[in-house]
Each structure stands twice: as structure tokens, then as C-alpha cells.
Scaffold this active site. Structure first.
Site, PDB file in Angstrom:
ATOM      1  CE1 TYR A 179       3.320   2.825  -2.231  1.00  0.00           C
ATOM      2  CE2 TYR A 179       3.734   5.143  -2.616  1.00  0.00           C
ATOM      3  CZ  TYR A 179       3.876   3.840  -2.988  1.00  0.00           C
ATOM      4  OH  TYR A 179       4.585   3.553  -4.117  1.00  0.00           O
ATOM      5  CD  GLU A 180      -2.805   3.526  -2.323  1.00  0.00           C
ATOM      6  OE1 GLU A 180      -3.954   3.349  -1.879  1.00  0.00           O
ATOM      7  OE2 GLU A 180      -2.462   4.537  -2.962  1.00  0.00           O
ATOM      8  N   GLY A 181      -2.499   2.206   2.867  1.00  0.00           N
ATOM      9  CA  GLY A 181      -2.791   1.422   4.070  1.00  0.00           C
ATOM     10  C   GLY A 181      -1.522   0.786   4.577  1.00  0.00           C
TER      11      GLY A 181
END
Lengths: 593, 593
Positions: free
Chosen positions: A438-440
Site C-alpha cells: 500500500y501507499e504505492g
């Protein structure tokens, strides 16, 4: 399954590996009084160990529940959250004019690690609130700030980040949630979002959602996205809560880990549209979102550090207690604790060395953010901004990759008990696995590093950083301390490999971007291993010269272990970067169903 | 989440990587008619895909239930097991005089992979039955064989291996379960065992337990352990089932993965003692157990291969379907499937290359077992026995390590969806994690490799194997095929590193065993990477010369990818072996709570 914050290691890392002390001494941190660092962190460690850690397993077992469009968290969680707010932990680095304590981001970075270490699913909630605070503080109107910012800073209300839709994950520009302008200057939002962390919960009486959506006349792709503040409950002029807004959780995911953190599908507009307030300008939402995301990326990197440290602590305790077999050369009469076996020692040292390296990389990112925000010298600020930008993808990806690796070693050290859920080692292995995603995703971080960060200013920030690493290696060699073993030469090899691959990629960026992209992931790993190895060496050098460090030689041992056992992968990683593109030729014929 | 057995890859690996064809041609496999290989495997692949794969997710979700001392398996499992027995899959390699088909162990190895790939929790049950068959066939009395062996070979009854007790895991000699001699020549067993796979279930009407226990007058440690056959239901002279024996499941574990496989605590003797029958001689149980364990270790290695292949198939399908962003150089109009992105390609190739390498190592172990059992030449048999002994720890540990790594990459390729349980990628990640632990942790395998296998006959079996790898590398170089890229030099570097570390460890074994043990794990990995890389190269060379191989160039691409991206780790692994011991000096000061 107790947790004890490793304050000694943390202070050494923060002050001497990540450079907080030097930055303070150089006056780059404004009026920050570094005397209070240790005291704040000791208190945070206590809160993490006493309040959050005991709820970690409860949360994993109980999970959360969605009923009648409301999410209920695990037993004890709302109460712990109230204590968290009351103790002021949400406000550590918040802006002072809105009730925050205005402490450096670096201190908050340590706190983030401690929350993640003691209870990753819990710590995730304030992590997103902090991102929301950043976005609102940087891009919001004074009116919105007056109403919402204080409550977010204190933690009385929490924040969410709402980007993802089924067809729009890494590709944010593909999102379809739509916003319509209303006559009163507000907007009506329609659509649905998935994977919304703490999209609903029962720990606070309001939630402030930050939602990306598209206006009817917006350009396609990322240039047509706007950011809206969408409260769960509307707020009256006097600050009291008004009507329920038209944004509801319609589903929750059944996940591999972080069971206590609700991951919601959010539905907006079934009752006429959710009322939203524009943040920043129309169609400039991505800019605001990057503000949120950069903060969140460092936070996720710290989750990697936190979960790694927790897995290490648990494996160490088990290895000290569990007796199996006789170690060679044992002088005891019965079985020995398994920590006496060289292979177990090797695993534990690997865990600790990887964790320590990732920790300092994350803290260094935070220190750069602090300097960028607080230095009076615009040149220093600019360099620090570039440094933080460069380090962020490494902090995120390297730390979360080693987070899963260390958690896996933690399971292994437990043997059969590691596979049994009640032991707790398996929970770390499950929880850790989200952080590289997550978050890229970490693949996206590597692409960001190579295409945007390495290439910025023709590589100027990279060369500046590598110059500092060169200085550390020279100091190791100048120390003439035989306890460092081959630390100097191994780090030198790694730095040389990093220098060569940086040049190679800079060249390829101009001519053949796909070739550069093929080697992005091993390049990021090489960067992390070199930087991490030098950071541990810098800490070992500092420890030898500091008063009051207990057994400073152990930091030399750790730095040496990392250099000789991890940094030695540099040669292979260099080949992986350089040979990546040709290696993928012909891949399509292999990759058939 | 469908599963398709990769029969083309498997046949190339089995016949040309693992050497089945050459062994048959040399007459080492007796009268085995290799014409049937493909046909048997095609059928096994169909059973795996059609019957077992659809039950994998059901089993994970439903798990098993223990009530009133009885275990119930997941819906559909007893029926699938009956179909399995009826189709003869349990009897593939069983001895013909007891109703088995007497096919080579190599064919059964492939089948074991297919069962694990389609449904690891299911395949585990017959895996243990096969170990039991081995022990009974090799060490049991004719009377016991007459009663039990036929039923175990057919699969009408299943077998268990009961070693572990709370204080006796890796340290089997510490077990306390006791056996008392009865007047009628049988024994009464008292005690409890933990972690007993399929210790109870509802898929058959009887279960044959193989229990390690200690006689009252037995010497301490592993020299005082005896092996007993303890049936769940006693068997009457006419073969019908008699009384329920005093062995019951008293608990089941809540595990990270393989939820559908019951892991039982077994209680014996609460009702006067479980009746047991001695296998082999008193106090010689460890010898019998090694027979079972060696078989099981190869089987667990094949679980690593199977779960890796399943994770690969699923990730590949997702990467082909899931569209996100535009790939550089894309000529399409919309988003591209993520497989177009170089980083995703790199991950998929890594998954496939690691899986292929581990597969051939496992199959080669099985072929060696076949030659050892079937050759008419005693010298050939002896060499093959040593080869199988050498390869077993590598097959077990390398394959299960890469199993977890590949499953983790599979999650990563799925992005956020990988963390959601219903996708299925997370199940592979959870299931895979047990394989590096059970049947001897991978640390124990590495110690076995270094202390018992490398050192056997002053390293003779190792040098023989390395000589063969040298021949493969020479063939790659002689091919002058530019598509091999740097395959030759990279494998040569790896083989040189393996040769040097083998000599180093042989030397240390004589002088300083602890130093050798410290480097055992990286040595095993280096061995696996070198052997696996050469195996893929051998398969690529064969594919180029064979009729009827579709797109043989893809095997060259795969071998090259492995050599250039995985085998290049050899230099670092060599350093890890050689520097291991000094790196652990001072570790005790680091490893404090």
C-alpha cells in the site's frame, strides 16, 4: 508477546545515524530543544508497551465488524484510542497554532515506529490522520482549517485517504468518482472507493474523509482530479455535529493481516450526494494527494521497521528460552537454548541488522523533512527537500521489504510454534505483508526513485549523499579498529557498485527508459543496503566515542555483520541492475499460461 | 484460481534435467517402460486440476473441526479422498506385491508436486502415508505387512508419523512417550504427541499411527527410541476392524496455513494404554524413522515446488488480465495489462526460474532413489544412494525457501488484491510457510548437508556431482548460442564459488565444526542456486535438440535469466559461508533482550 521500545538503539540511530544531533547543532532545527528527545521517546515507549501492545493479539483475533452501515472495532480499542488522544500522542508533530506540540517530524517518526511495533493495526489510524493534517494544513482554506484542523491534530477526529477504485489502484488517474458543483460553493460527491483504511469505526464521533473525485468538465487522467474534504457528520457553525453525510461503509475486506484495521468499501451519493468541500484548487488534487502520500510513504516504511523490530524481539525471547539439543562446545548438562546454535544466531543477527539499517534510513528521511521545514537557510532547505524526496522511496520500499523478510525469519526461529497462531510470530508475518503493497507498491517506489529522484538535477542529490557515505567509509578505515573486520572494504565495494549503477541508470534514463525501469527494484535494494550499511557503521563509530553507551562494541559487531553479510550482495545487485533489460528479452515467450 | 499441471515443463525437467531418460537408457531403472511417463502424468494433472484444486479454497475457509474426540474434514474432502483411492493415485509407487503399481519414485515425485500445487493441505495426507509405507515395508515384520501394508498402499487407510512432543521437536531424542512390554508380545503406549498431521480425520475408516516411544529400560537420547505401529482401530485376524485403540486426538492447532489439514495433539494411554506393535528392533526406532523422514523430506521439497508453481500460475493470470497505467512504448489506446511493465515481468520470471530450478533438484533426488533401488550394478546403486542422500537436504530446504519467496512475489504482483483472502494469493503465502519448518527445519537440513552429506567419503559424492555441473557449463559454452548471454560465465562463477566453499567447509569440519555450522545455510543456498542454474541450462540445451518442444528458445531465456539474476548471488553467498564464523563473534553482546 510483550513489547519493549529499544530506546538506546533508537537514540543512537536518530541522533548519530540519521543526523538529528548534527542538524540541531548546526541550527537547522530552529528552536528545538533536543534535551527533551529522550524523555518524549521514553514516554512513547511506555504507552506503546503498556497500552497498545496488549491489544495487538486481541485485535487480530477479534477483527472488526460491519453491521447496519457501522463498523465496530475490537474490544478495548475505542478506550485505548481515547487514552491515546488524552495523552497527546496524536499531536506530537502537529502545528502549534492548531494545538499541536510542534515537535520535529523525526520524533514523530520514532513514535510511528513504536505504534507500529506495538500494534500495527492501531497505529495505522493516526498515520492516516497525520497525512490528512498535512494536506489540510498545506492546501486547505482558512475556513476549513478553523473547523477541522484542531480536531484532527488532537485526534478527536480521524482522517482517511480515499484514492482507490476497482479500476484505479496504482493508476490513480483512472478514477471515476464524480463531483458536482453546488450553488452554495460546496460539491456533491457520487461514487465508491475501495480499500479505505479506517473508512469507518467507533473510536471517534466524527471522521474526516479526503476524497479524490473528478468534476464533470475535468480533463482526463491525473490532471482532472480534485481533492475534497467530506466529513462523516457535517459540522455546524458552533462546532457541534450536524447531519449524517451521505458517505457510508458498504463492505469490509477479509484480509491476510492487520485484521483490526477496517478496510472499507465506501459508498457516496446514494442519498443525493455526499457534501464535500474543495481542498486547494479544482483539478489540482493530485498535488494535494502527493503531500499526503509522501508523509504516508515514510510512515509505511516505519511500519516495516516497527514490525521487524517486534518480530525480532519475540524471536529473541523465544530463542533464549526454548531448549533443544546440545550446542557444540556446550559445557552445560542438559539441552541448550537454541540461541546457542550458530544458525539461530545468524538469523537473529540478520533480523537485527536489517531492522537497524532500515530504521536509520527512515529517521534520516524525517530529519531531512525537518531541516527542509525549519532551517533559516534557503539553500539548506532546498538540499534537505531534495534529500527527503530521494530517501522517501528507499525508506518506504527497503524497510517494508525487510519487514516481511525479518518477520519470516521470526517465524522460522520459532520452528513449529511459529506456524501456530497463538504464538504471535505468524501475525507479524501476516501484518507485515501489506506494507510493501500500500501507499504505492514497492515496484512503484523503485520507479519513482529511478525516474524522478535519481534524475532530479542531473543526480545532484544522489552524488551529495554518496559523498557522505564515502566519508563514513573513510572514517571506518581510519579507525583502525580490528573489530570492524572487513566492514570498510565491503561497504566500499557496495558504494562503488551503487555509484556505477547510478551512472548507468542516469545514462539509460536519457536513451532507453524501459531498460532503466527493468533494473529499478534491484537498484533500490542496492541503495538501501549501501545506505543502511554505512548508517550502521556511522552509529558504531559514534558509539565508540560517546559517553554512556552500554557496550559500544556491540554496535561495531552489528555494523560488521551487516557489511559482511548483507552489503556483500552489492555485486549481484549491480549485475541485476545492469543485466536486467537483456534478461527480459524473450520473456514474453516464457510467460505464457 | 484454476490449476493446470505444466506437463511440458515437467517432462523436460524430469527426463532431461533430472536425468530420468538417461537412467532408463542406461538400464538403471530395470524394466520400467518410460513410454507411459507422459500418459500417467497427464492423468495425474487432470485429477489435480479437476478434483483437488477446486477444494483448496473450501478447505482453507472451512478448516477442520474436533468434536467428541473426532476430527471432521472440510465439505467434499472425504469424497475426494475416496475418488483418489479409487483412481489408484495412492498406489503409484507402492510395492507391487502389496497392490502398488511399482512405478518409479520419480513419477510419484511429480505426482506429489501436482497434489501440493492443486491442494497442499490435501496432498499432505498421502505424503505421510507414503512415509509410513516405506517404514513398514523396510522394517516391519511379515505379519504386520500382511495386515497393514496393502491397506496403506491402496490408501484405504492412512498413516501418521508421531515424533514431536512439547520438549522434543528438532531434538527427537528428548521424547518421553513410554512403551511397556505386554505379555503377548505387544506393547502398551502411554504419552502424548503434538503437531500430528492428519492425526485424526473422517476420510477413511482406520488410521495407522507410527509412534516413537521409549521402553522403561531404554538408554537415554536417540539410542533409546523404538518405533511402534499403533492402529486407530485394532484389526481382527480376518482383516475386519475390531476395538477402538486408546489413541485419541485431544486438540487441534489454529494454524497460519494448511487449515484443512488437521494438526492434532494425540493422547495415548488414558484408557489403559494404546496397543502398539514393534517395528524393527527395540531401541532402533530412529533408524526406521530416518527411512520415513528422508522420504518425507523430499515430499516437503516438492510441496515447495508445488506451491511456488501454483502461486506463479495465479500471478501470471492476474498480470495478464489486470490493467493499470500505460507501459512505455505501448501502442494501445487504453491501459495496459501489468505484465507489460518491466518490473512485473522481472517478478514473474524470477518466480518461474526459481520454481523450475527447485523442481529439477527434487526430481533428480527421486531419480537417484530409483537408481539406488533398481539398478543391477551395485556400484551404480551405491553412488545413487549417496547422490540421493546428498540431494535430499537441498531438495527440502532450497525448494521450500523459494516456495515462500515465490508465494510472496505472487502476493506482490496482485497489489492490494493480494492482501485480500478471497483472491487466493494470500493462502499460498500462508500455506507455503510451513514447508521450511516441518520434517526438519531448513537450518537442520543445512547442518545435515554440511556435517553428514558433504563430509561422507571425504566429499566424494559432492565432487562427482560438481563434475557433472562442470560438464553442463562446458556444453553451454560449446553451444555458442548468443541467446545464452552470460549463462556460461555466471554458472562458472557459481560453480567455482561452490567448489571453494565445499573445500573450505570440509577443512573446517575437521578442525572447527562450529565455524562450519555458521556457514551451513548460505552454503546450502549456494548449492541450490548452482545446481538449479545448471539444471535449467541442461534443460535448455536439451530443448534445443529435441523434436516437438514448442518454442525451445524460451527454455534458453529462462536458464539465462536464472544464471544472470539468481546464480550471480554466488559471490555474496561464498562470502557469507566463509565470513560466517567471525561475523558471529561478539554476537552475544548484540543479542540481548
Amino acid at each position: 508477546m510483550t513489547y519493549r521500545a529499544p530506546i538506546d538503539d533508537i537514540l543512537l540511530s536518530l541522533n548519530h545515524g540519521a543526523g538529528l544531533q548534527a542538524a540541531v547543532a548546526a541550527g537547522h532545527l530552529g528552536d528545538y530543544d533536543s534535551e527533551i528527545t529522550a524523555q518524549v521517546l521514553e514516554e512513547a515507549g511506555k504507552f506503546a508497551g503498556d497500552i497498545l501492545a496488549p491489544l495487538n493479539r486481541v485485535g487480530d483475533k477479534h477483527g472488526i465488524e460491519l453491521k447496519h452501515n457501522k463498523v465496530t472495532t475490537a474490544p478495548g480499542w475505542p478506550d485505548a484510542y481515547q487514552r491515546w488522544v488524552a495523552a497527546g500522542w496524536n499531536a506530537v508533530s502537529g502545528p502549534e497554532e492548531f494545538g499541536g506540540q510542534g515537535l520535529p517530524a523525526a520524533l514523530n517518526a520514532v513514535c510511528t515506529e513504536l505504534w507500529a511495533s506495538s500494534n500495527m493495526a492501531f497505529g495505522l489510524c493516526p498515520l492516516l490522520t497525520l497525512s490528512a493534517i498535512d494536506a489540510l494544513h498545506t492546501h486547505g482554506s482558512d475556513e476549513l482549517k478553523t473547523i477541522y484542523l484542531g480536531k484532527l491534530v488532537s485526534g478527536e477526529w480521524t482522517g482517511t485517504m480515499q484514492l482507490t477504485e476497482p479500476q484505479a489502484g496504482s493508476d490513480v488517474g483512472a478514477l471515476r468518482t464524480r463531483a458536482e458543483r453546488a450553488a452554495d460553493g460546496t460539491y456533491k460527491i457520487f461514487g465508491s472507493k475501495i480499500f479505505i483504511t479506517y473508512g469507518d469505526h467507533d473510536m471517534t464521533d466524527n471522521i474526516v474523509h479526503f476524497v479524490l473525485a473528478r468534476l464533470p468538465d475535468a480533463p482526463a487522467g491525473t490532471k482532472g482530479i480534485s481533492l475534497f474534504l467530506v466529513p462523516k457528520f457535517l459540522v455546524n457553525a458552533d462546532g457541534t455535529l450536524g447531519a449524517r453525510n451521505d458517505i457510508f461503509p458498504s463492505g469490509v475486506e477479509h484480509k491476510l493481516g492487520i485484521h483490526a484495521s477496517p478496510t472499507c468499501t465506501m459508498q457516496m451519493g446514494d442519498q443525493g450526494g455526499a457534501i464535500g468541500y474543495l481542498i486547494g484548487e479544482e483539478n489540482r488534487g493530485m498535488q494535494c494527494m502527493f503531500t499526503m502520500m509522501n508523509h504516508a510513504r515514510l510512515g509505511v516504511g516505519l511500519e516495516g521497521v516497527g514490525i521487524a523490530d517486534r518480530a525480532y524481539q519475540q524471536a529473541l525471547a523465544y530463542a533464549q528460552e526454548r531448549k533443544q539439543g546440545r550446542a557444540i562446545g556446550s559445557t552445560g548438562t542438559g539441552s541448550d537454548p537454541i540461541i546457542k546454535h550458530p544458525d539461530v544466531k545468524r538469523m537473529l543477527l540478520t533480523m537485527r541488522a536489517l531492522t537497524g539499517a532500515a530504521r536509520t534510513i527512515c529517521y534520516a528521511t524525517a530529519v531531512a523533512l525537518d531541516i527542509a521545514a525549519r532551517s533559516s537557510d534557503p539553500k539548506v532547505r532546498a538540499a534537505a527537500t531534495a534529500r527527503a524526496a530521494l530517501l522517501t522511496p528507499i525508506a518506504k520500499a527497503f524497510s517494508t521489504d525487510i519487514g516481511t523478510e525479518v518477520a519470516s525469519l521470526g517465524v522460522q526461529i520459532h520452528g513449529g510454534m511459529g506456524f501456530i497462531e497463538e504464538t504471535g510470530a505468524a501475525q507479524h508475518y501476516r501484518d507485515a505483508r501489506i506494507a510493501p503493497i500500500y501507499e504505492g507498491t514497492n515496484g512503484i517506489q523503485a520507479i519513482d526513485l529511478v525516474t524522478r529522484k535519481l534524475g532530479a538535477n542531473s543526480g545532484e542529490s544522489v552524488w551529495a549523499l554518496l559523498g557522505e557515505l564515502d566519508g563514513i567509509i573513510k572514517d571506518v578505515e581510519a579507525s583502525n579498529d580490528p573489530a570492524f573486520g572487513a566492514t570498510g572494504p565491503r561497504l566500499r565495494d557496495a558504494l562503488d557498485a551503487l555509484t556505477r549503477t547510478s551512472k548507468y541508470l542516469l545514462e539509460k534514463l536519457g536513451s532507453s527508459t524501459n531498460d532503466a525501469l527493468a533494473g529499478a527494484t534491484p537498484y533500490l535494494r542496492l541503495f538501501g543496503a549501501t545506505l543502511g550499511g554505512c548508517s550502521l557503521a556511522a552509529e558504531a563509530l559514534a558509539a565508540r566515542n560517546l559517553d554512556g553507551v552500554a557496550e559500544p562494541a556491540r554496535y561495531v559487531t552489528l555494523a560488521r555483520f551487516f557489511a559482511e553479510n548483507v552489503a556483500v550482495q552489492a555485486g549481484a545487485l549491480e549485475r541485476n541492475v545492469v543485466d536486467a533489460a537483456t534478461g527480459l528479452q524473450g520473456a514474453d515467450a516464457v510467460l505464457t499460461a
